[in-house]
Scaffold this motif. Structure first.
Motif, PDB file in Angstrom:
ATOM      1  N   LEU A   1     -91.608  73.047  23.603  1.00  0.00           N
ATOM      2  CA  LEU A   1     -90.860  73.645  22.504  1.00  0.00           C
ATOM      3  C   LEU A   1     -90.999  72.775  21.253  1.00  0.00           C
ATOM      4  O   LEU A   1     -91.117  73.270  20.129  1.00  0.00           O
ATOM      5  CB  LEU A   1     -89.390  73.654  22.953  1.00  0.00           C
ATOM      6  N   ASP A   2     -90.972  71.458  21.479  1.00  0.00           N
ATOM      7  CA  ASP A   2     -91.114  70.475  20.395  1.00  0.00           C
ATOM      8  C   ASP A   2     -92.147  69.455  20.863  1.00  0.00           C
ATOM      9  O   ASP A   2     -91.883  68.662  21.768  1.00  0.00           O
ATOM     10  CB  ASP A   2     -89.754  69.809  20.158  1.00  0.00           C
ATOM     11  N   VAL A   3     -93.339  69.499  20.251  1.00  0.00           N
ATOM     12  CA  VAL A   3     -94.437  68.634  20.731  1.00  0.00           C
ATOM     13  C   VAL A   3     -94.465  67.280  20.017  1.00  0.00           C
ATOM     14  O   VAL A   3     -95.371  66.481  20.243  1.00  0.00           O
ATOM     15  CB  VAL A   3     -95.820  69.336  20.579  1.00  0.00           C
ATOM     16  N   SER A   4     -93.445  67.009  19.219  1.00  0.00           N
ATOM     17  CA  SER A   4     -93.483  65.774  18.412  1.00  0.00           C
ATOM     18  C   SER A   4     -93.410  64.514  19.271  1.00  0.00           C
ATOM     19  O   SER A   4     -93.746  63.430  18.802  1.00  0.00           O
ATOM     20  CB  SER A   4     -92.330  65.777  17.401  1.00  0.00           C
ATOM     21  N   SER A   5     -92.961  64.660  20.537  1.00  0.00           N
ATOM     22  CA  SER A   5     -92.803  63.465  21.381  1.00  0.00           C
ATOM     23  C   SER A   5     -94.040  63.137  22.204  1.00  0.00           C
ATOM     24  O   SER A   5     -94.065  62.101  22.865  1.00  0.00           O
ATOM     25  CB  SER A   5     -91.634  63.654  22.352  1.00  0.00           C
ATOM     26  N   VAL A   6     -95.040  64.017  22.210  1.00  0.00           N
ATOM     27  CA  VAL A   6     -96.222  63.741  23.042  1.00  0.00           C
ATOM     28  C   VAL A   6     -96.871  62.454  22.540  1.00  0.00           C
ATOM     29  O   VAL A   6     -97.116  62.292  21.344  1.00  0.00           O
ATOM     30  CB  VAL A   6     -97.229  64.922  22.989  1.00  0.00           C
ATOM     31  N   LYS A   7     -97.117  61.530  23.481  1.00  0.00           N
ATOM     32  CA  LYS A   7     -97.643  60.208  23.103  1.00  0.00           C
ATOM     33  C   LYS A   7     -99.004  60.325  22.449  1.00  0.00           C
ATOM     34  O   LYS A   7     -99.836  61.141  22.874  1.00  0.00           O
ATOM     35  CB  LYS A   7     -97.795  59.336  24.352  1.00  0.00           C
ATOM     36  N   GLU A   8     -99.232  59.469  21.464  1.00  0.00           N
ATOM     37  CA  GLU A   8    -100.547  59.448  20.803  1.00  0.00           C
ATOM     38  C   GLU A   8    -101.602  59.044  21.806  1.00  0.00           C
ATOM     39  O   GLU A   8    -101.356  58.214  22.683  1.00  0.00           O
ATOM     40  CB  GLU A   8    -100.524  58.446  19.654  1.00  0.00           C
ATOM     41  N   ASN A   9    -102.783  59.648  21.683  1.00  0.00           N
ATOM     42  CA  ASN A   9    -103.881  59.305  22.592  1.00  0.00           C
ATOM     43  C   ASN A   9    -105.173  59.716  21.909  1.00  0.00           C
ATOM     44  O   ASN A   9    -105.157  60.445  20.920  1.00  0.00           O
ATOM     45  CB  ASN A   9    -103.701  60.040  23.928  1.00  0.00           C
ATOM     46  N   ALA A  10    -106.295  59.250  22.477  1.00  0.00           N
ATOM     47  CA  ALA A  10    -107.585  59.573  21.854  1.00  0.00           C
ATOM     48  C   ALA A  10    -108.418  60.430  22.803  1.00  0.00           C
ATOM     49  O   ALA A  10    -109.648  60.368  22.804  1.00  0.00           O
ATOM     50  CB  ALA A  10    -108.319  58.278  21.524  1.00  0.00           C
ATOM     51  N   LEU A  11    -107.739  61.230  23.616  1.00  0.00           N
ATOM     52  CA  LEU A  11    -108.450  62.014  24.638  1.00  0.00           C
ATOM     53  C   LEU A  11    -108.985  63.310  24.021  1.00  0.00           C
ATOM     54  O   LEU A  11    -108.200  64.142  23.549  1.00  0.00           O
ATOM     55  CB  LEU A  11    -107.489  62.324  25.799  1.00  0.00           C
ATOM     56  N   SER A  12    -110.309  63.492  24.072  1.00  0.00           N
ATOM     57  CA  SER A  12    -110.893  64.667  23.412  1.00  0.00           C
ATOM     58  C   SER A  12    -110.674  65.938  24.245  1.00  0.00           C
ATOM     59  O   SER A  12    -110.840  67.047  23.733  1.00  0.00           O
ATOM     60  CB  SER A  12    -112.384  64.443  23.179  1.00  0.00           C
ATOM     61  N   ASN A  13    -110.318  65.772  25.535  1.00  0.00           N
ATOM     62  CA  ASN A  13    -110.105  66.961  26.374  1.00  0.00           C
ATOM     63  C   ASN A  13    -108.622  67.329  26.498  1.00  0.00           C
ATOM     64  O   ASN A  13    -108.242  68.120  27.356  1.00  0.00           O
ATOM     65  CB  ASN A  13    -110.716  66.754  27.773  1.00  0.00           C
ATOM     66  N   LEU A  14    -107.791  66.718  25.641  1.00  0.00           N
ATOM     67  CA  LEU A  14    -106.351  67.032  25.645  1.00  0.00           C
ATOM     68  C   LEU A  14    -105.955  67.611  24.299  1.00  0.00           C
ATOM     69  O   LEU A  14    -106.236  67.023  23.249  1.00  0.00           O
ATOM     70  CB  LEU A  14    -105.534  65.760  25.909  1.00  0.00           C
ATOM     71  N   SER A  15    -105.317  68.783  24.323  1.00  0.00           N
ATOM     72  CA  SER A  15    -104.779  69.330  23.078  1.00  0.00           C
ATOM     73  C   SER A  15    -103.282  69.571  23.240  1.00  0.00           C
ATOM     74  O   SER A  15    -102.757  69.590  24.352  1.00  0.00           O
ATOM     75  CB  SER A  15    -105.506  70.617  22.683  1.00  0.00           C
ATOM     76  N   VAL A  16    -102.638  69.749  22.111  1.00  0.00           N
ATOM     77  CA  VAL A  16    -101.185  69.889  22.097  1.00  0.00           C
ATOM     78  C   VAL A  16    -100.850  71.246  21.495  1.00  0.00           C
ATOM     79  O   VAL A  16    -101.479  71.664  20.516  1.00  0.00           O
ATOM     80  CB  VAL A  16    -100.587  68.742  21.246  1.00  0.00           C
ATOM     81  N   LYS A  17     -99.902  71.949  22.115  1.00  0.00           N
ATOM     82  CA  LYS A  17     -99.579  73.293  21.617  1.00  0.00           C
ATOM     83  C   LYS A  17     -98.074  73.546  21.729  1.00  0.00           C
ATOM     84  O   LYS A  17     -97.481  73.267  22.782  1.00  0.00           O
ATOM     85  CB  LYS A  17    -100.334  74.320  22.482  1.00  0.00           C
ATOM     86  N   GLU A  18     -97.499  74.086  20.662  1.00  0.00           N
ATOM     87  CA  GLU A  18     -96.080  74.420  20.715  1.00  0.00           C
ATOM     88  C   GLU A  18     -95.917  75.733  21.471  1.00  0.00           C
ATOM     89  O   GLU A  18     -96.481  76.757  21.056  1.00  0.00           O
ATOM     90  CB  GLU A  18     -95.563  74.562  19.282  1.00  0.00           C
ATOM     91  N   ILE A  19     -95.202  75.699  22.578  1.00  0.00           N
ATOM     92  CA  ILE A  19     -94.927  76.937  23.327  1.00  0.00           C
ATOM     93  C   ILE A  19     -93.446  76.961  23.678  1.00  0.00           C
ATOM     94  O   ILE A  19     -92.930  76.033  24.313  1.00  0.00           O
ATOM     95  CB  ILE A  19     -95.756  77.025  24.637  1.00  0.00           C
ATOM     96  N   ASP A  20     -92.760  78.020  23.262  1.00  0.00           N
ATOM     97  CA  ASP A  20     -91.376  78.259  23.688  1.00  0.00           C
ATOM     98  C   ASP A  20     -91.453  79.233  24.860  1.00  0.00           C
ATOM     99  O   ASP A  20     -91.838  80.402  24.690  1.00  0.00           O
ATOM    100  CB  ASP A  20     -90.554  78.843  22.535  1.00  0.00           C
ATOM    101  N   LEU A  21     -91.104  78.734  26.029  1.00  0.00           N
ATOM    102  CA  LEU A  21     -91.280  79.536  27.243  1.00  0.00           C
ATOM    103  C   LEU A  21     -90.416  80.792  27.246  1.00  0.00           C
ATOM    104  O   LEU A  21     -90.699  81.746  27.957  1.00  0.00           O
ATOM    105  CB  LEU A  21     -90.953  78.683  28.476  1.00  0.00           C
ATOM    106  N   ARG A  22     -89.350  80.796  26.442  1.00  0.00           N
ATOM    107  CA  ARG A  22     -88.468  81.969  26.416  1.00  0.00           C
ATOM    108  C   ARG A  22     -89.113  83.139  25.704  1.00  0.00           C
ATOM    109  O   ARG A  22     -88.900  84.287  26.064  1.00  0.00           O
ATOM    110  CB  ARG A  22     -87.148  81.622  25.705  1.00  0.00           C
TER     111      ARG A  22
END
Ligand SMILES: C[S@@+](CC[C@H](N)C(=O)[O-])C[C@H]1O[C@@H](n2cnc3c(N)ncnc32)[C@H](O)[C@@H]1O
Length: 262
Positions: A71-92
Motif C-alpha cells: 500500500l505504501d512502498v516508501s519503506s522498501v529497503k534501498e538495493n541495487a537489484l536489477s531483477n527487483l521492482s517496486v509497485k504500489e498495490i492496495d489489495l482492497r
C-alpha cells in the motif's frame, strides 16, 4: 484501518518491520526453498513492508523477476537489484491480474484486511496454474491456554481490540482449510509459536522487540478504547521486555499451496 494505526511514517515503524523480518525470515525462506521454484520465476510479494522477502528472492534467484508491492512502498529497503521492482498495490481495490506469477508471498497482511477472502480469490487468479502461494498469518488460537492466567487475559483483550478494527488474528489457523476449499493443492502448514525472550540476537528476541514496539505504538487505542488498563499493558510489556523471561507469544501459521493445474 491498519494504515491509520501502524503507518510507515511512524518513527519506529521501520525498526518494527525490520524486527518482524528478522523473527520470521528464516521460516519463510525455508518454506519457499522447498517449493522448487523455476529459475526464471515471476514472483510477487504483497504487503512487502521493508521488502526483506522480495530482496532475498531477487538475490537467491538472479534470473527471477520479483515485485515488492505494498500500500505504501516508501519503506522498501534501498538495493541495487536489477531483477527487483517496486509497485504500489492496495489489495482492497487493485487487481492483481491473471495467470502471471509462479510465486505470490504475503506475511502478516491478510489478517488485517476485512475483505481477506476476496483478496485470496484475486491471488489464486493471479498465480499461473501450478504457481505457489506462501502465507504467514497470525494464528492466535492457542494463546488463551497459557502460560498464565494474566497472559491469557491480556491477549484476549488484545484480540477484542483487533476484532474491533476488523482484524482477524485467527486467520492463519483457518487458512489451510480455506485454501483446500478454494481448490488449492499441496496445502502444507506449520504452526509456529515463537518464544519471546529479549536477550541476544535471536529470532525470539526480534519477536519480543516486534511486540514491544507494536503494543507501545497501539497503547493510546488499547487503553483509550477501554480494551485494557494502563497497568495491564505495563505488566504485559514488562514480561515481554524481561531478558530472563521465556514466554510463548502469539502463534503464526506458515502455509504453502499451489494453484491447481486443470
Ligand atoms: C505487519 S506488516 C508486514 C510486512 C512484511 N510482509 C513483513 O512480514 O515483514 C503489514 C504490511 O501490509 C501492508 N498493507 C496493509 N494494508 C494493505 C493493503 N490494503 N494493501 C497492500 N498492503 C497493505 C502494510 O503497509 C505493511 O507493510
Amino acid at each position: 484501518m491498519y494504515e491509520d494505526l501502524l503507518p510507515h511514517t511512524l518513527p519506529t515503524e521501520a525498526e518494527r518491520l525490520d524486527q518482524m523480518a528478522h523473527a520470521h525470515d528464516p521460516d519463510t525462506f525455508s518454506t519457499i526453498n522447498r517449493l522448487n521454484l523455476p529459475a526464471k520465476a515471476n514472483c510477487l510479494d504483497i504487503g512487502a513492508g521493508r521488502g526483506s522477502v522480495a530482496i532475498w528472492l531477487a538475490e537467491t534467484f538472479p534470473d527471477a523477476k520479483v515485485i515488492a508491492s505494498d500500500l505504501d512502498v516508501s519503506s522498501v529497503k534501498e538495493n541495487a537489484l536489477s531483477n527487483l521492482s517496486v509497485k504500489e498495490i492496495d489489495l482492497r481495490s487493485d487487481e492483481l491480474g491473471s495467470d502471471l506469477y509462479d510465486l505470490i508471498h504475503c506475511r502478516s497482511v491478510l489478517c488485517f484486511l476485512p475483505t481477506r477472502t476476496e483478496v485470496l480469490s484475486k491471488i489464486l487468479q493471479a498465480l499461473k496454474p501450478g504457481g505457489a502461494f506462501v502465507a504467514t498469518e497470525m494464528d492466535f488460537g492457542r494463546i488463551a491456554s497459557g502460560p498464565s492466567r494474566f497472559w491469557a487475559t491480556f491477549w484476549t483483550a488484545y484480540l477484542e481490540f483487533a476484532a474491533a478494527q476488523g482484524w482477524e488474528l485467527g486467520f492463519g489457523g483457518t487458512l489451510p482449510r480455506l485454501l483446500v476449499k478454494t481448490g488449492y493443492t499441496e496445502v502444507d502448514a506449520r504452526h509456529i509459536q515463537p518464544i519471546l525472550n529479549m536477550s541476544g540476537q535471536t529470532a525470539g528476541s526480534a519477536e519480543a522487540e516486534t511486540w514491544s514496539l507494536t503494543l507501545a505504538t497501539l497503547a493510546p487505542q488499547l487503553i483509550g478504547g477501554g480494551f485494557m488498563s494502563k497497568a495491564m499493558l505495563s505488566e504485559a510489556l514488562s514480561i515481554i521486555r524481561n531478558p530472563e523471561a521465556w514466554t510463548a507469544g502469539p502463534g503464526f501459521m506458515v502455509t504453502s499451496a499451489r494453484r491447481p493445474v486443470t
